[in-house]
Design a protein around this motif. Structure first.
Motif, PDB file in Angstrom:
ATOM      1  N   MET A   1      35.950 -11.739  38.262  1.00  0.00           N
ATOM      2  CA  MET A   1      36.396 -10.874  39.390  1.00  0.00           C
ATOM      3  C   MET A   1      37.763 -10.737  39.267  1.00  0.00           C
ATOM      4  O   MET A   1      38.443 -11.345  38.784  1.00  0.00           O
ATOM      5  N   THR A   2      38.383  -9.869  40.080  1.00  0.00           N
ATOM      6  CA  THR A   2      39.770  -9.581  40.058  1.00  0.00           C
ATOM      7  C   THR A   2      40.431 -10.373  41.107  1.00  0.00           C
ATOM      8  O   THR A   2      39.667 -11.269  41.682  1.00  0.00           O
ATOM      9  N   PRO A   3      41.638 -10.822  40.467  1.00  0.00           N
ATOM     10  CA  PRO A   3      42.533 -11.617  41.312  1.00  0.00           C
ATOM     11  C   PRO A   3      42.453 -11.498  42.851  1.00  0.00           C
ATOM     12  O   PRO A   3      42.507 -12.299  43.712  1.00  0.00           O
ATOM     13  N   GLU A   4      42.335 -10.094  43.221  1.00  0.00           N
ATOM     14  CA  GLU A   4      42.394  -9.658  44.507  1.00  0.00           C
ATOM     15  C   GLU A   4      41.298 -10.299  45.297  1.00  0.00           C
ATOM     16  O   GLU A   4      41.153 -10.805  46.383  1.00  0.00           O
TER      17      GLU A   4
ATOM     18  N   HIS B   1      26.337  -2.649  37.608  1.00  0.00           N
ATOM     19  CA  HIS B   1      27.856  -2.655  38.216  1.00  0.00           C
ATOM     20  C   HIS B   1      27.397  -1.815  39.555  1.00  0.00           C
ATOM     21  O   HIS B   1      26.413  -1.032  39.868  1.00  0.00           O
ATOM     22  N   GLY B   2      28.396  -1.926  40.328  1.00  0.00           N
ATOM     23  CA  GLY B   2      28.370  -1.416  41.725  1.00  0.00           C
ATOM     24  C   GLY B   2      29.389  -1.625  42.645  1.00  0.00           C
ATOM     25  O   GLY B   2      30.610  -2.185  42.190  1.00  0.00           O
TER      26      GLY B   2
ATOM     27  N   TYR C   1      34.662  -3.517  43.636  1.00  0.00           N
ATOM     28  CA  TYR C   1      33.921  -3.136  42.542  1.00  0.00           C
ATOM     29  C   TYR C   1      33.275  -4.571  41.805  1.00  0.00           C
ATOM     30  O   TYR C   1      33.996  -5.575  41.846  1.00  0.00           O
ATOM     31  N   TRP C   2      32.038  -4.637  41.300  1.00  0.00           N
ATOM     32  CA  TRP C   2      31.654  -5.736  40.697  1.00  0.00           C
ATOM     33  C   TRP C   2      30.617  -5.208  39.398  1.00  0.00           C
ATOM     34  O   TRP C   2      30.161  -4.133  39.264  1.00  0.00           O
ATOM     35  N   GLU C   3      30.340  -6.319  38.562  1.00  0.00           N
ATOM     36  CA  GLU C   3      29.777  -6.211  37.303  1.00  0.00           C
ATOM     37  C   GLU C   3      28.824  -7.370  37.104  1.00  0.00           C
ATOM     38  O   GLU C   3      29.463  -8.542  37.239  1.00  0.00           O
TER      39      GLU C   3
ATOM     40  N   SER D   1      27.309  -6.192  51.903  1.00  0.00           N
ATOM     41  CA  SER D   1      26.243  -5.282  51.550  1.00  0.00           C
ATOM     42  C   SER D   1      26.720  -4.610  50.096  1.00  0.00           C
ATOM     43  O   SER D   1      27.788  -4.302  49.915  1.00  0.00           O
ATOM     44  N   LEU D   2      25.689  -4.769  49.293  1.00  0.00           N
ATOM     45  CA  LEU D   2      26.076  -4.457  47.955  1.00  0.00           C
ATOM     46  C   LEU D   2      25.078  -3.338  47.610  1.00  0.00           C
ATOM     47  O   LEU D   2      23.848  -3.324  47.938  1.00  0.00           O
TER      48      LEU D   2
END
Length: 185
Positions: free
Chosen positions: A61-64, A143-144, A49-51, A126-127
């Motif tokens: 972004m997340t640590p992952e 966001h997406g 997931y991104w914003e 792919s976003l």
């Protein structure tokens, strides 16, 4: 509530008011279940997931994702996709995408080939995204979800090579058959 004493000053119990919070607890449980379903669906439908902010810069972004993409994630945070990875798409494709963003249009399956240091082949992503607004309806960014489609692109490339080989073999056999037919005539 508070403690209550009798006329001799000895503890006689408690007095106070109560409120039935059953419905509030049920609503909270429904909300938690809904959040869990949403998180599960996002994981199933995408890899991450991104914003972005209103200027289309990618938010932290997340640590992952940092573990997964390393320097690529660090390179992207706080920048737009076209600033961080200008060669991921052609200039025309970037212009088209930026026009969609400026018009606040959703987008699906935007494919980018991102060059990664130390790897001979690009990472394909792919976003898909939709505009993000606050409660007053003001635009706050996008966001997406994103998906790593590198394996699919590699499989497509192998399939295309096999298809080209097959087409050459068919063309060779066709020429041989035409020559045999000419010889027979």
């Amino acid at each position: 509530g508070r403690a209550r004493n009798d006329v001799r000053g000895e503890f006689a119990g408690y007095e106070g008011v109560g409120r039935d919070v059953t419905e509030r607890k049920r609503a909270l449980a429904r909300l938690q279940a809904s959040e869990q379903r949403w998180a599960t669906m996002v994981r199933l439908a995408s890899d991450w997931y991104w914003e972005t902010d209103a200027q289309h810069r990618v938010l932290p972004m997340t640590p992952e994702l940092h573990r997964r993409f390393g320097a690529l994630a660090e390179q992207l945070e706080g920048r737009t996709h076209w600033e961080a990875h200008p060669g991921a798409m052609s200039a025309e494709q970037w212009a088209e995408h930026r026009a969609d963003l400026e018009a606040r249009r959703p987008f699906r399956s935007l494919q980018m080939a991102i060059d990664s240091a130390g790897q001979e082949a690009p990472i394909w992503v792919s976003l898909s995204g939709v505009p993000r607004t606050d409660t007053a309806g003001r635009f706050r960014g996008y966001h997406g979800v994103g998906r790593d489609i590198t394996a699919r692109k590699q499989a497509e490339r192998v399939l295309m090579r096999h298809n080209e080989t097959l087409q050459r073999a068919v063309a060779d056999h066709t020429r041989e058959l035409q020559q045999v037919n000419r010889d027979l005539e």
